[in-house]
Design a protein around this motif. Structure first.
Motif, PDB file in Angstrom:
ATOM      1  N   GLU A   1       1.330  12.853  -6.712  1.00 60.05           N
ATOM      2  CA  GLU A   1       1.610  12.479  -8.105  1.00 60.05           C
ATOM      3  C   GLU A   1       2.477  11.224  -8.168  1.00 60.05           C
ATOM      4  O   GLU A   1       2.266  10.352  -9.015  1.00 60.05           O
ATOM      5  N   ALA A   2       3.454  11.122  -7.267  1.00 62.58           N
ATOM      6  CA  ALA A   2       4.322   9.938  -7.240  1.00 62.58           C
ATOM      7  C   ALA A   2       3.515   8.699  -6.859  1.00 62.58           C
ATOM      8  O   ALA A   2       3.697   7.624  -7.448  1.00 62.58           O
ATOM      9  N   ALA A   3       2.601   8.849  -5.898  1.00 62.73           N
ATOM     10  CA  ALA A   3       1.783   7.698  -5.479  1.00 62.73           C
ATOM     11  C   ALA A   3       0.907   7.207  -6.627  1.00 62.73           C
ATOM     12  O   ALA A   3       0.769   6.006  -6.852  1.00 62.73           O
ATOM     13  N   LYS A   4       0.327   8.155  -7.377  1.00 66.53           N
ATOM     14  CA  LYS A   4      -0.493   7.767  -8.526  1.00 66.53           C
ATOM     15  C   LYS A   4       0.351   7.012  -9.553  1.00 66.53           C
ATOM     16  O   LYS A   4      -0.067   5.996 -10.087  1.00 66.53           O
ATOM     17  N   LYS A   5       1.549   7.544  -9.796  1.00 70.61           N
ATOM     18  CA  LYS A   5       2.397   6.948 -10.827  1.00 70.61           C
ATOM     19  C   LYS A   5       2.832   5.542 -10.408  1.00 70.61           C
ATOM     20  O   LYS A   5       2.806   4.606 -11.207  1.00 70.61           O
ATOM     21  N   LEU A   6       3.228   5.405  -9.155  1.00 67.48           N
ATOM     22  CA  LEU A   6       3.668   4.093  -8.675  1.00 67.48           C
ATOM     23  C   LEU A   6       2.503   3.097  -8.716  1.00 67.48           C
ATOM     24  O   LEU A   6       2.705   1.908  -9.007  1.00 67.48           O
TER      25      LEU A   6
ATOM     26  N   LEU B   1       0.840  -1.198   0.000  1.00 66.29           N
ATOM     27  CA  LEU B   1       0.000   0.000   0.000  1.00 66.29           C
ATOM     28  C   LEU B   1       0.874   1.246   0.000  1.00 66.29           C
ATOM     29  O   LEU B   1       1.926   1.277   0.655  1.00 66.29           O
ATOM     30  N   ILE B   2       0.437   2.238  -0.739  1.00 67.77           N
ATOM     31  CA  ILE B   2       1.186   3.499  -0.851  1.00 67.77           C
ATOM     32  C   ILE B   2       0.333   4.621  -0.257  1.00 67.77           C
ATOM     33  O   ILE B   2      -0.804   4.842  -0.683  1.00 67.77           O
ATOM     34  N   PHE B   3       0.885   5.309   0.715  1.00 73.76           N
ATOM     35  CA  PHE B   3       0.199   6.444   1.335  1.00 73.76           C
ATOM     36  C   PHE B   3       0.972   7.719   1.024  1.00 73.76           C
ATOM     37  O   PHE B   3       2.196   7.754   1.156  1.00 73.76           O
ATOM     38  N   ALA B   4       0.252   8.763   0.645  1.00 71.72           N
ATOM     39  CA  ALA B   4       0.878  10.062   0.372  1.00 71.72           C
ATOM     40  C   ALA B   4       0.241  11.114   1.270  1.00 71.72           C
ATOM     41  O   ALA B   4      -0.954  11.045   1.548  1.00 71.72           O
ATOM     42  N   CYS B   5       1.042  12.075   1.721  1.00 72.28           N
ATOM     43  CA  CYS B   5       0.452  13.129   2.551  1.00 72.28           C
ATOM     44  C   CYS B   5      -0.468  14.002   1.713  1.00 72.28           C
ATOM     45  O   CYS B   5      -1.442  14.544   2.226  1.00 72.28           O
ATOM     46  N   SER B   6      -0.175  14.155   0.416  1.00 71.80           N
ATOM     47  CA  SER B   6      -1.016  14.939  -0.511  1.00 71.80           C
ATOM     48  C   SER B   6      -1.312  16.337   0.013  1.00 71.80           C
ATOM     49  O   SER B   6      -2.416  16.860  -0.159  1.00 71.80           O
TER      50      SER B   6
END
Lengths: 133, 131
Positions: free
Chosen positions: A39-44, A23-28
């Motif tokens: 953007e990095a989380a979406k790409k990954l 799972l990838i969590f971003a602070c956004s």
């Protein structure tokens, strides 16, 4: 938002080493570096490295989302800056982070704007892959 | 390492869920656009989720806290309320008949619609969560 980045070829990979168990969590967050984590989380996610997951679900104390997150094999957390909101949110919920990156540690200066380059997005994605290797 | 939060007191805060769906991502993009237009200031939901004292205090100083959720789970609203902050304006996009998917390439088409809805909401008196 940068919209010029290379789209992953062939969409999601079916390789067993990637996918929903990561799972990838971003602070956004509301800055260039915060939005860069997003953007990095979406790409990954699109590249099949893992599944982009709603940090807000953890912050909002949604039980089913916390249970789903607790079932992950690995959790990647991306913070824009050293305030470390995503990390602290996950820690408050008792979710262990196996891979952690802070964008400002990677040489991107934080500003109250939303501009970013494809190189910056690709650079963060590359660093995540290095950290996971 | 930057440990300085750049969130500053503002009259109107816009707090998107920023979730991992087309609708969730649309909330972020709409909040960015509204910030650029000067309608309000995007605020880091994660700072409230983490209960960072400085950020909770900054949010508390706002006249209006406009929360935008991409789906009916209303994670952003629950996060803000969990931090002890009153939501003055709330938009739940699940009530707007926008199809939800994990297609992040199909976000932009909904952003203008969201921006319009949020502007309409902010032109009126605060209606709270059930407004």
């Amino acid at each position: 938002m940068a919209d010029c980045c290379n789209k992953p070829q062939g969409a999601k990979a079916d390789c067993a080493c990637s996918g929903d168990n990561v799972l990838i969590f971003a602070c956004s967050g509301g800055s260039n570096v915060g939005q860069l984590t997003n953007e990095a989380a979406k790409k990954l996610d699109q590249e099949g490295l893992g599944k982009f997951f709603c940090l807000a679900g953890i912050g909002g104390d949604i039980e089913t989302m916390k249970v789903n997150a607790a079932g992950a094999d690995r959790i990647i957390a991306l913070d824009g800056c050293g305030v470390a909101c995503a990390k602290m949110t996950l820690e408050r919920a008792g979710l262990p982070i196996s891979c952690y990156l802070v964008v400002t540690d990677e040489g991107v200066e934080k500003g109250h704007h939303f501009e970013m380059s494809c190189d910056e997005i690709d650079g963060i994605c590359g660093r995540v892959r290095e950290l996971l290797a | 390492m930057s440990k300085q939060c750049l969130c500053k007191p503002a009259r109107v805060l816009i707090v998107p869920c920023g979730g991992a769906s087309n609708c969730g991502q649309g909330t972020s993009e709409a909040a960015v656009q509204l910030t650029r237009e000067g309608v309000g200031e995007i605020f880091c939901l994660a700072g409230l989720a983490a209960h960072i004292p400085q950020m909770v205090e900054t949010a508390r100083q706002a006249e209006r806290v406009c929360v935008v959720d991409g789906c009916s789970l209303q994670c952003a609203r629950k996060t803000v309320e969990h931090a002890g902050i009153a939501v003055t304006d709330h938009l739940d996009l699940s009530r707007e008949d926008l199809p939800k998917s994990r297609d992040f390439d199909r976000v932009q088409q909904n952003v203008l619609f969201m921006v319009k809805l949020i502007k309409q909401m902010l032109k009126q008196a605060p209606k709270g969560v059930d407004g």
